[in-house]
Design a protein around this motif. Structure first.
Motif, PDB file in Angstrom:
ATOM      1  N   LYS A 132     123.413  -7.825   5.665  1.00 31.83           N
ATOM      2  CA  LYS A 132     123.924  -9.093   6.205  1.00 31.83           C
ATOM      3  C   LYS A 132     124.299 -10.088   5.104  1.00 31.83           C
ATOM      4  O   LYS A 132     124.221 -11.296   5.290  1.00 31.83           O
ATOM      5  N   GLU A 133     124.720  -9.548   3.963  1.00 37.56           N
ATOM      6  CA  GLU A 133     125.212 -10.384   2.866  1.00 37.56           C
ATOM      7  C   GLU A 133     126.738 -10.431   2.936  1.00 37.56           C
ATOM      8  O   GLU A 133     127.392  -9.397   3.054  1.00 37.56           O
ATOM      9  N   LEU A 134     127.298 -11.632   2.876  1.00 42.00           N
ATOM     10  CA  LEU A 134     128.742 -11.835   2.923  1.00 42.00           C
ATOM     11  C   LEU A 134     129.262 -11.949   1.500  1.00 42.00           C
ATOM     12  O   LEU A 134     128.789 -12.780   0.720  1.00 42.00           O
ATOM     13  N   LEU A 135     130.268 -11.122   1.156  1.00 44.75           N
ATOM     14  CA  LEU A 135     130.786 -11.079  -0.211  1.00 44.75           C
ATOM     15  C   LEU A 135     132.307 -11.215  -0.214  1.00 44.75           C
ATOM     16  O   LEU A 135     132.992 -10.666   0.659  1.00 44.75           O
ATOM     17  N   LEU A 136     132.831 -11.937  -1.208  1.00 39.03           N
ATOM     18  CA  LEU A 136     134.262 -12.192  -1.354  1.00 39.03           C
ATOM     19  C   LEU A 136     134.810 -11.400  -2.519  1.00 39.03           C
ATOM     20  O   LEU A 136     134.228 -11.384  -3.611  1.00 39.03           O
ATOM     21  N   TYR A 137     135.973 -10.769  -2.290  1.00 39.48           N
ATOM     22  CA  TYR A 137     136.597  -9.948  -3.328  1.00 39.48           C
ATOM     23  C   TYR A 137     137.409 -10.807  -4.288  1.00 39.48           C
ATOM     24  O   TYR A 137     138.143 -11.706  -3.880  1.00 39.48           O
ATOM     25  N   ASN A 138     137.265 -10.514  -5.600  1.00 40.15           N
ATOM     26  CA  ASN A 138     138.019 -11.177  -6.654  1.00 40.15           C
ATOM     27  C   ASN A 138     139.026 -10.176  -7.223  1.00 40.15           C
ATOM     28  O   ASN A 138     138.636  -9.171  -7.823  1.00 40.15           O
ATOM     29  N   TYR A 139     140.308 -10.454  -7.035  1.00 35.59           N
ATOM     30  CA  TYR A 139     141.345  -9.515  -7.482  1.00 35.59           C
ATOM     31  C   TYR A 139     141.403  -9.405  -9.003  1.00 35.59           C
ATOM     32  O   TYR A 139     141.804  -8.363  -9.535  1.00 35.59           O
ATOM     33  N   GLU A 140     141.027 -10.450  -9.716  1.00 33.72           N
ATOM     34  CA  GLU A 140     141.093 -10.421 -11.178  1.00 33.72           C
ATOM     35  C   GLU A 140     139.996  -9.556 -11.770  1.00 33.72           C
ATOM     36  O   GLU A 140     140.244  -8.732 -12.661  1.00 33.72           O
TER      37      GLU A 140
END
Length: 462
Positions: free
Chosen positions: A321-329
């Motif tokens: 239940k951890e929300l993670l955001l993708y970094n394209y760099e």
């Protein structure tokens, strides 16, 4: 009149002229007398734009302006306000009020451009008393809802037309439904005696085809193919992703091996490998595949979720239940929040809504350059309840409001956090299980326990 009297009158008028001209000049330049400071100060203003049209704008209890009722009309500017806090109220008969203490600054305009006033007295309409779930087609013109072992399909624009019906075996429990991109078919997942089944339903002919599997494998997840409406994507318990032809039984075309999960977004398929878990993105039009993550990600399996915005931002909700955001760099995921139960991108692609058991947050993906200003990367608590929040969704009629179910009510809350957030109770709901806005007919659809209802907050639909 004597010469002396004429001279006296002349001097009086000259004195009045000398005093009045600077005052009028300062007034025209926006200066006013601040009685508290006994000094001339440069004024500011407030710009108000609201839906519906034709609202009254009050400042500090005094009616200042009324917005136009003409289509496509803009809001109104209230100028000549002294610097400092002013109580601004927006009112219209038979609508809920909006009010906020706004800070006015010299020579600047404070804006509130996204005000929405819900209609007062709206009553929910019953659609079904025994529904378990509902979904909309991509255009929102169709709604499918599950009743025991039956799927009902209705045209939201035609109240007189009876819903179509698709029945399954007695005791078969409908778990999931989804429309094909062309809205001509339905995909249904059911459960019978602890075994999952998948069906493709042709809406026009009412034909129901079971998606059969071979004896060595079983399907654990199925979705519509992005480009071929006669095909499905199917993931097996052997971690193989296939393309299936609805019209040719047992035709399986290998898409990827060692696949742990996948999701479809337009022409793109985002899928994960089994351990070590790496994410890939496949363009089904060009057949190009790129590796998204350069290092393995943890706690990601079939129970995890993948989300992608219209602008291309990717977030995942893992099995912890951890929300993670993708970094394209960096080609890596960074954590946004823990204990998250739900997440959804805003329709404009600039914000991400997520919630835990009792709180709702907004994460800003883009800089917001309309007041109130926000910077990309900001996280903001929207509301908190002592009891669990049952659901939360974007009010798609206006991207600056969210809908939610809590405390036996469905509610509408604005994002603007200046002073206080305006919040409105939409209707009573004993058990608000699911809520969605339909931008085709401008109704809010919600499940209250097993009762599927709809309600509108707009005058034209009442």
């Amino acid at each position: 009149m004597t010469l002396k009297q004429r001279r006296i009158y002349f001097l009086i008028f000259l004195l009045i002229f000398i005093i009045a001209v600077p005052i009028l000049a300062f007034y025209s330049l926006g200066y006013r007398l601040d009685a508290d400071k006994f000094a001339l100060v440069k004024t500011g203003g407030v710009f108000i734009n609201a839906d519906p049209r034709g609202v009254d704008i009050y400042v500090d209890g005094e009616l200042k302006k009324k917005t136009s009722t003409m289509p496509f009309a803009q809001g109104k500017l209230v100028s000549g306000l002294l610097p400092g806090k002013h109580l601004v109220e927006v009112k219209k008969q038979n609508y809920s009020d909006w009010q906020k203490n706004l800070e006015v600054t010299s020579n600047l305009v404070t804006e509130a451009r996204n005000i929405f006033l819900p209609k007062v007295g709206a009553k929910p309409e019953m659609i079904s008393e025994n529904a378990k779930d509902f979904v909309f087609s991509s255009s929102h013109a169709l709604i499918a809802y599950a009743i025991k072992n039956e799927i009902k399909l209705a045209d939201v624009s035609d109240k007189e037309k009876a819903p179509a019906s698709f029945k399954f075996s007695d005791g078969e429990n409908i778990k999931k439904m989804s429309f094909s991109p062309d809205e001509k078919s339905l995909l249904a997942e059911t459960e019978l005696k602890n075994k999952n089944k998948f069906y493709a339903i042709d809406i026009s002919s009412s034909e129901i085809k079971e998606i059969l599997k071979n004896s060595l494998e079983k399907y654990v997840k199925i979705a519509w193919h992005p480009n071929d409406l006669n095909k499905l994507l199917a993931l097996t318990n052997k971690n193989i992703l296939y393309s299936l032809n609805i019209n040719v039984q047992n035709e399986q075309i290998l898409m990827a091996k060692d696949t742990g999960n996948f999701a479809v977004f337009g022409d793109l398929i985002i899928y994960s490998t089994t351990l070590p878990t790496v994410l890939y993105e496949k363009n089904t039009k060009s057949d190009a595949t790129i590796q998204l993550t350069k290092t393995p990600i943890e706690n990601f399996d079939l129970s995890s979720e993948i989300f992608r915005s219209k602008g291309g931002e990717i977030v995942i909700l893992n099995n912890k239940k951890e929300l993670l955001l993708y970094n394209y760099e960096t080609q890596e995921f960074t954590s946004l929040a823990d204990n998250v139960s739900y997440a959804i991108f805003s329709p404009d692609g600039k914000k991400l809504l997520f919630r835990n058991q009792n709180e709702i947050y907004i994460y800003y993906l883009r800089d917001i350059r309309i007041q109130p200003y926000k910077n990309a990367g900001e996280t903001e608590l929207i509301t908190r309840f002592s009891k669990p929040v049952k659901n939360s969704e974007w009010f798609e009629y206006n991207n600056e409001y969210i809908m939610l179910g809590a405390e036996n009510k469905t509610k509408l809350i604005e994002l603007d956090n200046r002073d206080r957030r305006n919040a409105y109770d939409i209707t009573e709901a004993k058990e608000p299980m699911k809520i969605k806005y339909n931008n085709y007919d401008d109704y809010i659809y919600f499940l209250d326990g097993s009762e599927l209802k709809k309600i509108t907050l707009l005058e034209g639909n009442l």
